[in-house]
Design an enzyme around this catalytic site. Structure first.
Site, PDB file in Angstrom:
ATOM      1  N   CYS A   1      -8.900  -8.108  -5.934  1.00 17.62           N
ATOM      2  CA  CYS A   1      -9.382  -6.960  -5.148  1.00 17.62           C
ATOM      3  C   CYS A   1      -8.469  -5.782  -5.458  1.00 17.62           C
ATOM      4  O   CYS A   1      -7.317  -5.954  -5.859  1.00 17.62           O
ATOM      5  CB  CYS A   1      -9.356  -7.277  -3.661  1.00 17.62           C
ATOM      6  SG  CYS A   1      -7.699  -7.616  -3.002  1.00 17.62           S
TER       7      CYS A   1
ATOM      8  N   HIS B   1       3.635  -9.113  -5.323  1.00 15.89           N
ATOM      9  CA  HIS B   1       2.542  -8.326  -5.892  1.00 15.89           C
ATOM     10  C   HIS B   1       3.033  -6.963  -6.380  1.00 15.89           C
ATOM     11  O   HIS B   1       2.903  -5.961  -5.683  1.00 15.89           O
ATOM     12  CB  HIS B   1       1.452  -8.151  -4.837  1.00 15.89           C
ATOM     13  CG  HIS B   1       0.320  -7.260  -5.258  1.00 15.89           C
ATOM     14  ND1 HIS B   1      -0.165  -7.211  -6.553  1.00 15.89           N
ATOM     15  CD2 HIS B   1      -0.436  -6.356  -4.550  1.00 15.89           C
ATOM     16  CE1 HIS B   1      -1.159  -6.343  -6.621  1.00 15.89           C
ATOM     17  NE2 HIS B   1      -1.326  -5.813  -5.428  1.00 15.89           N
TER      18      HIS B   1
ATOM     19  N   CYS C   1      -4.771  -2.306  -8.003  1.00 14.55           N
ATOM     20  CA  CYS C   1      -4.178  -3.641  -8.139  1.00 14.55           C
ATOM     21  C   CYS C   1      -4.735  -4.431  -9.312  1.00 14.55           C
ATOM     22  O   CYS C   1      -4.197  -5.488  -9.656  1.00 14.55           O
ATOM     23  CB  CYS C   1      -4.372  -4.432  -6.846  1.00 14.55           C
ATOM     24  SG  CYS C   1      -3.615  -3.634  -5.412  1.00 14.55           S
TER      25      CYS C   1
END
Length: 435
Positions: A421, A391, A100
């Protein structure tokens, strides 16, 4: 009060400017962008970036782009995006992956090229299509197909086909799970909520806040100004489609837990959705930006990556990265005007915040006598976050960077902190400084 504005991070060479950036709208997978690939979306973002900045593509030295679920047909997405965006074919490009934080990795890799004098102008960012994902076949089906491709005679072909059973035809989709633990991110977030005592009510409150702030920032134009329209079948897509304008605590409370259906607290409402989208950021050396007449949005002050055991609290990586980034910047959390934390799950955000304020965690896990602390909540994710906006794994880091810098400048602030994160129990933090 000016707090050492303009100083460089210890050990870094030339100062790196973030000139500008943009992104596509973020759309829930399977919706607005279901006909587009990550390459398609990346081209839109990079073309818009070049157009907005009126940049001569011949000035670009490198393209660095991030993605997570790579295309089998275009494994080096950076190269395809560059070639499809009007950037000369002589400009090299490479793709990075850090789950990510992939777009963050692209940005910091670009910054390193510039700081070391290997480049003056870098286009960085990332893209993801979680609609257009590769579908795999079972090992048995693979072996049969390989045998079929090698067969020389009809008998050998029929023998290979005869090995295929109905169960072998079931497709295998990529799993969003940790190879070392077998747990998905959602299951790990559920564990974190339980271990840290994060309640369902707290998670739903944070999710509601994310949607309300993102809705307000969309309506007043602060979010939409960073968006490049995407045309699909002649229709312009200009807004993120995951923001729930009419949600409420009552509606969020009515949703059932996803990962622990009996005792869980993590729901679709307090988690970020699977999303398609792309982002692009223009980086330059300070000297090059001045020579070309650009007024940057800001500068990269420092950054840090960290990791912990995936069997531990998987999404606590930012807690370990943030103090290092602050130390490298010569700052403390008291100097931070705005903070943007990637919201994979409300449980993760609240767990990160809890640990950052814990003296026990500081002493036992970070080797510090005092916790690093946090800005006031009113200065964290002031335009909502990934829970509402969405996302796309490879693109989020670029979105957060530009969102934060635009708002930092609008408010007249100086320093911003980004945290992300990432799968594999990794974390990222970057300090940016407004120009």
């Amino acid at each position: 009060m000016n707090r050492s504005k303009g100083s460089r991070t210890k050990g870094i060479g030339r100062r790196v400017a973030i000139v500008d950036g943009c992104r596509t709208p973020f759309a829930k997978s399977g919706t607005d962008f279901r006909k587009l690939s990550a390459v398609d979306l990346g081209k839109v973002a990079v073309r818009e970036l070049i157009s907005r900045t009126n940049l001569d593509p011949n000035e670009i030295d490198h393209v660095i782009y991030g993605t997570v679920v790579q295309s089998i047909e275009a494994p080096n997405i950076a190269r395809e995006v560059g070639l499809g965006s009007g950037i000369p074919a002589t400009v090299p490009a490479f793709t990075v992956g850090r789950a990510c934080a992939s777009a963050n990795q692209a940005i910091t890799s670009g910054a390193e090229h510039i700081a070391l004098g290997l480049a003056d102008v870098v286009v960085a960012g990332g893209a993801e299509s979680l609609t257009d994902i590769p579908i795999l076949v079972s090992d048995e089906m693979r072996d049969a197909l390989m045998a079929l491709s090698r067969a020389k005679t009809m008998r050998d072909r029929l023998k290979a086909i005869g090995r295929i059973r109905p169960g072998h035809l079931k497709p295998v989709a990529p799993a969003i799970a940790e190879p070392t633990t077998g747990l998905t991110m959602g299951e790990s977030a559920e564990r974190m909520a339980q271990q840290n005592g994060i309640t369902r009510e707290e998670q739903d409150r944070w999710a509601l806040r994310s949607h309300q702030l993102a809705a307000a920032a969309t309506e007043d134009g602060r979010l939409t100004r960073e968006i490049a329209p995407v045309y699909v079948d002649g229709v312009a897509i200009t807004r993120d489609n995951g923001i729930r304008y009419d949600t409420s605590l009552e509606k969020l409370a009515a949703l059932k837990p996803v990962f622990d259906r009996r005792y869980g607290t993590v729901t679709a409402g307090n988690s970020s959705p699977l999303t398609d989208g792309a982002s692009a950021v223009l980086l330059m050396s300070e000297e090059k930006a001045k020579a070309l007449g650009y007024e940057p949005l800001g500068y990269i002050r420092s950054y840090a990556y960290a990791s912990l055991d995936p069997a531990d609290q998987l999404l606590q990586g930012p807690v370990f990265a943030a103090p290092v980034a602050l130390d490298r910047a010569g700052l403390t959390m008291k100097d931070i005007d705005l903070m943007d934390m990637h919201e994979a799950f409300a449980a993760q955000v609240l767990s990160n915040m809890q640990w950052m304020q814990s003296k026990k965690i500081a002493e036992e896990r970070l080797g510090r006598s005092e916790p690093i602390g946090l800005p006031d909540e009113e200065r964290i994710n002031v335009m909502g976050g990934s829970i509402a906006i969405g996302h796309p794994f490879g693109a989020t880091g670029g979105r957060i960077t530009i969102t934060l810098l635009n708002e930092l400048r609008r408010r007249g602030g100086q320093f911003g902190l980004i945290t992300v994160c990432a799968a594999g129990a990794m974390g990222f933090a970057m300090v940016v400084e407004a120009a």
